[in-house]
Motif scaffolding. Structure first.
Motif, PDB file in Angstrom:
ATOM      1  N   MET A   1       7.203   1.989 -16.027  1.00 47.85           N
ATOM      2  CA  MET A   1       7.093   0.676 -15.445  1.00 47.85           C
ATOM      3  C   MET A   1       5.155   0.492 -14.744  1.00 47.85           C
ATOM      4  N   LYS A   2       5.681  -0.616 -15.308  1.00 53.02           N
ATOM      5  CA  LYS A   2       4.105  -0.990 -14.491  1.00 53.02           C
ATOM      6  C   LYS A   2       4.424  -1.759 -13.033  1.00 53.02           C
ATOM      7  N   LYS A   6      -0.921  -3.183  -5.262  1.00 56.02           N
ATOM      8  CA  LYS A   6      -0.782  -3.629  -3.932  1.00 56.02           C
ATOM      9  C   LYS A   6       1.557  -3.360  -3.924  1.00 56.02           C
ATOM     10  N   GLN A   7       1.990  -3.538  -4.843  1.00 60.82           N
ATOM     11  CA  GLN A   7       3.143  -3.218  -5.209  1.00 60.82           C
ATOM     12  C   GLN A   7       3.257  -1.645  -4.733  1.00 60.82           C
ATOM     13  N   GLN A   8       2.210  -0.748  -5.020  1.00 59.81           N
ATOM     14  CA  GLN A   8       3.055   0.963  -4.862  1.00 59.81           C
ATOM     15  C   GLN A   8       2.641   1.295  -3.206  1.00 59.81           C
ATOM     16  N   MET A 174       9.541  -4.746   0.636  1.00 64.07           N
ATOM     17  CA  MET A 174      10.345  -5.393  -0.314  1.00 64.07           C
ATOM     18  C   MET A 174       9.824  -7.249  -1.184  1.00 64.07           C
ATOM     19  N   GLN A 175       9.008  -8.105  -0.871  1.00 62.11           N
ATOM     20  CA  GLN A 175       8.752  -9.218  -0.930  1.00 62.11           C
ATOM     21  C   GLN A 175       7.529  -9.038  -2.100  1.00 62.11           C
ATOM     22  N   LEU A 181      10.736  -3.410  -8.693  1.00 68.38           N
ATOM     23  CA  LEU A 181      10.791  -1.920  -8.095  1.00 68.38           C
ATOM     24  C   LEU A 181      11.592  -1.356  -6.731  1.00 68.38           C
ATOM     25  N   THR A 182      11.479  -2.924  -6.137  1.00 68.91           N
ATOM     26  CA  THR A 182      12.906  -1.933  -4.785  1.00 68.91           C
ATOM     27  C   THR A 182      14.108  -1.599  -5.816  1.00 68.91           C
TER      28      THR A 182
END
Length: 251
Positions: A1-2, A6-8, A174-175, A181-182
């Motif tokens: 998964m990509k 920042k998301q990580q 979460m946003q 990903l969450t």
């Protein structure tokens, strides 16, 4: 998964919030007042049973006293009648002798009844005293339980106030992480019993001592920064912060 860097990083924020929330939840379920309240309630139950038994015994003794009062009254009335007849000299010698024997028997009977009455009165007094003491103890226990309930409620309110900022922080993270990903993070955390993502500084997992095989480390080291990397053995998402040389992987 990509997943973007920042998301990580948002996953680590979520993990920190979840860890703190789990600790607060544990604390709320293991407050010392809970055990103390249960112990006091056990004592209350025991004293309540004792009180019921004492009250039943007291009531039985009081009923027995009433019966004795009636028996004494009837026997005394009979004695008075016979004594009056005896004093009046009614009847022949045989009747006088028979009445004299009855009078002696009635006097003995009254004496025995009065002695039994005295013993029962003492028993009732002792039972009443025990009942009063038990009621006082129950009242004191009730007061202690109320105080503990108040203390527990205050503790829970404090824990709740500590939890709300963490809940807000998690929602914000979460946003950033996004729904997909969450969901992946939550599934992993559920599977592992609480850990969904950990920070990786070079080959060192933050706060843990974990050895990677050469093959796994090569996979981790060469993965693009926007590639979601998971541990082979533990399933956790490995959020790479620095490479093996200490350079930042996620800025």
């Amino acid at each position: 998964m990509k997943a973007t860097p920042k998301q990580q990083l948002a996953l680590l924020e979520m993990q920190d919030c979840d860890t703190r929330l789990a600790r607060l939840s544990y604390d709320s379920q293991h407050l010392p007042q809970n055990e103390q309240i249960m112990e006091l309630r056990g004592k209350q139950d025991e004293l309540t049973r004792t009180l019921a038994q004492s009250q039943a015994a007291r009531n039985d003794a009081q009923r027995a006293l009433k019966k004795l009062d009636s028996d004494i009254e009837k026997t005394t009335a009979r004695l008075k009648v016979q004594q009056e007849r005896q004093e009046a000299g009614l009847g022949d010698l045989r009747e006088l002798n028979t009445r004299a024997e009855e009078i002696a028997t009635l006097e003995k009977r009254i004496s025995d009844l009065e002695e039994e009455h005295f013993d029962l009165e003492s028993e009732v007094e002792q039972l009443e005293a025990g009942i009063a003491q038990t009621e006082t103890s129950l009242s004191e226990l009730s007061s202690q339980v109320s105080d503990l309930h108040e203390q527990r409620d205050n503790e829970l309110a404090d824990l709740k106030s500590q939890a709300q900022p963490l809940i807000d922080r998690r929602k914000a993270a979460m946003q950033v992480a996004g729904e997909e990903l969450t969901r992946e993070y939550d599934e992993i955390r559920k599977s592992t019993g609480g850990i969904g993502a950990v920070a990786l500084h070079g080959r060192q997992v933050e706060g843990m001592t974990i050895q990677f095989s050469a093959t796994e480390w090569e996979r981790i080291r060469t993965a693009p920064v926007d590639e979601l990397v998971c541990s082979d053995d533990f399933e956790w998402i490995l959020v790479r912060i620095h490479d093996q040389d200490g350079n930042e992987v996620i800025a």
